[in-house]
Design a protein around this motif. Structure first.
Motif, PDB file in Angstrom:
ATOM      1  N   ASP A 195       0.834  -1.209   0.000  1.00 42.42           N
ATOM      2  CA  ASP A 195       0.000   0.000   0.000  1.00 42.42           C
ATOM      3  C   ASP A 195       0.865   1.254   0.000  1.00 42.42           C
ATOM      4  O   ASP A 195       0.570   2.231  -0.709  1.00 42.42           O
ATOM      5  CB  ASP A 195      -0.932   0.007   1.212  1.00 42.42           C
ATOM      6  CG  ASP A 195      -2.155  -0.871   1.002  1.00 42.42           C
ATOM      7  OD1 ASP A 195      -2.431  -1.241  -0.152  1.00 42.42           O
ATOM      8  OD2 ASP A 195      -2.830  -1.192   1.999  1.00 42.42           O
ATOM      9  N   ASP A 196       1.929   1.238   0.822  1.00 41.24           N
ATOM     10  CA  ASP A 196       2.829   2.395   0.856  1.00 41.24           C
ATOM     11  C   ASP A 196       3.455   2.637  -0.519  1.00 41.24           C
ATOM     12  O   ASP A 196       3.589   3.785  -0.964  1.00 41.24           O
ATOM     13  CB  ASP A 196       3.932   2.171   1.896  1.00 41.24           C
ATOM     14  CG  ASP A 196       3.424   2.307   3.317  1.00 41.24           C
ATOM     15  OD1 ASP A 196       2.323   2.857   3.506  1.00 41.24           O
ATOM     16  OD2 ASP A 196       4.122   1.831   4.240  1.00 41.24           O
ATOM     17  N   ASP A 237       5.234   5.977  -1.397  1.00 45.12           N
ATOM     18  CA  ASP A 237       6.274   5.833  -0.389  1.00 45.12           C
ATOM     19  C   ASP A 237       7.053   4.558  -0.685  1.00 45.12           C
ATOM     20  O   ASP A 237       6.612   3.445  -0.355  1.00 45.12           O
ATOM     21  CB  ASP A 237       5.661   5.772   1.013  1.00 45.12           C
ATOM     22  CG  ASP A 237       6.706   5.676   2.116  1.00 45.12           C
ATOM     23  OD1 ASP A 237       7.916   5.683   1.795  1.00 45.12           O
ATOM     24  OD2 ASP A 237       6.311   5.590   3.301  1.00 45.12           O
ATOM     25  N   ASP A 239       1.088   4.326  -2.708  1.00 50.25           N
ATOM     26  CA  ASP A 239       0.892   5.724  -2.315  1.00 50.25           C
ATOM     27  C   ASP A 239       2.109   6.587  -2.593  1.00 50.25           C
ATOM     28  O   ASP A 239       2.131   7.773  -2.248  1.00 50.25           O
ATOM     29  CB  ASP A 239       0.538   5.803  -0.826  1.00 50.25           C
ATOM     30  CG  ASP A 239      -0.830   5.214  -0.523  1.00 50.25           C
ATOM     31  OD1 ASP A 239      -1.662   5.144  -1.445  1.00 50.25           O
ATOM     32  OD2 ASP A 239      -1.061   4.814   0.641  1.00 50.25           O
TER      33      ASP A 239
END
Length: 357
Positions: free
Chosen positions: A195-196, A201, A199
């Motif tokens: 998920d990071d 990251d 996003d």
């Protein structure tokens, strides 16, 4: 990541080993996992074949990717299959398969021995939730096997980085597996890392792939089929290998190879297996009857005695004691596969870069 021991994951692509090219007209066609498991099933399930005057036609595939490829190419050519969490997730979520129902919704009432004899916590394993397309079969984890003549003890992923093991480590050639093992080693949650990355990251993802690279340093080969790591352990070429516990136990007990098996203290990938029935099968009644036979206590214990992978039966069973696999369902942690499939290309590209860099 939770501090529970295992991480549910599945196989990456590898070569397909076919036992034969058969159609459902030749009998009940079972797409199985091959190796010692198939050998045990062929022997134990002969009784059901004799009683019902039905031949089980065994075909084997090296992994879940190959199984789903075969089923999608000929959905009417198979009746029953054993899939790990990865295979079930492929059928549910992968764009190549999600628009078609290759696996049937199961009628558990047709298999009373399953609900009576298999522990509820395993029947409710996370990877079986969301639909009713799988019945829990046996427990399987990918920990580490090691040569006890060469090493006193292995207990951690850190141990395979020891410089003294240069050129003596063999790991599984699967990008999602290596990614999952690295997440376990770092106590990081797979879904959060992915998920990071989505996003923007990249730091957690880079940290995990850095761990994959560190674990790669002593690797002389990545194996694709279980027979390969077994041969290397048998011949002493591998001092440490990622491995299935059942196959290591066979080496230790049946062949007296100096090996032991450990689930690293940080955790590891779990690859337990479930039975599914193919949606287009015209032998569903026979498939249900076969499954009910498999889940009889006597049949289940006979299978475990021969293929070494425990089936979590209710009650105490001597054959389950001392197995190289955990019987504690609370130690199993599951992937969020829709997340993984969204990043699988990046994971595979980075893994290939590490292998060949």
């Amino acid at each position: 990541m939770s501090r529970r021991k295992y991480l549910q994951l599945g196989a990456g692509a590898s070569a397909v080993a076919l036992a034969g090219c058969l159609s459902s007209g030749d009998g009940l066609v079972y797409l199985c996992r091959g190796g010692v498991i198939e050998d045990a099933e062929r022997e134990v399930l002969q009784e059901w074949e004799d009683e019902n005057d039905i031949d089980i036609q065994f075909e084997s595939a090296a992994d879940d990717s190959a199984m789903m490829e075969q089923i999608s190419a000929d959905p009417g050519g198979y009746d029953i299959v054993t899939l790990a969490p990865y295979g079930l997730a492929l059928e549910r979520h992968h764009p190549d398969y999600e628009d078609d129902d290759y696996l049937a919704e199961l009628d558990f009432g047709e298999v009373p021995n399953y609900e009576e004899n298999i522990q509820e916590e395993w029947r409710n394993a996370d990877f079986l939730q969301g639909d009713d397309k799988g019945m829990f079969y046996h427990i399987s984890n990918q920990g580490l096997a090691y040569n006890t003549d060469e090493l006193g003890e292995v207990s951690s992923w850190e141990d395979i980085k020891d410089p003294d093991l240069d050129g003596e480590v063999s790991l599984f050639d699967s990008a999602p597996t290596r990614f999952g093992q690295a997440c376990a080693a770092l106590d990081m949650d797979v879904a959060e890392v992915v998920d990071d990355l989505g996003d923007g990251d990249e730091e957690p993802f880079e940290q995990v792939m850095g761990e994959v690279a560190e674990q790669h340093q002593n690797v002389y080969q990545y194996w694709q089929a279980g027979d390969q790591f077994m041969q290397d352990l048998r011949e002493g070429q591998a001092t440490v290998a990622s491995a299935w516990g059942g196959r290591v136990e066979m080496l230790a007990r049946d062949e007296d190879v100096p090996v032991d098996y450990v689930i690293p203290e940080e955790g590891c990938v779990s690859w337990s297996v479930a039975f599914s029935i193919i949606e287009e099968s015209d032998m569903k009644e026979e498939a249900y009857d076969l499954l009910n036979f498999i889940y009889e206590e006597e049949t289940a214990t006979d299978l475990v005695e021969q293929h070494y992978y425990p089936m979590p039966l209710e009650g105490d069973h001597e054959v389950m004691e001392g197995r190289f696999e955990s019987l504690d369902a609370d130690n199993v942690v599951s992937f969020s596969w829709p997340h993984i499939f969204g990043a699988i290309d990046t994971i595979e590209e980075e893994f290939e870069s590490i292998k060949h860099g």
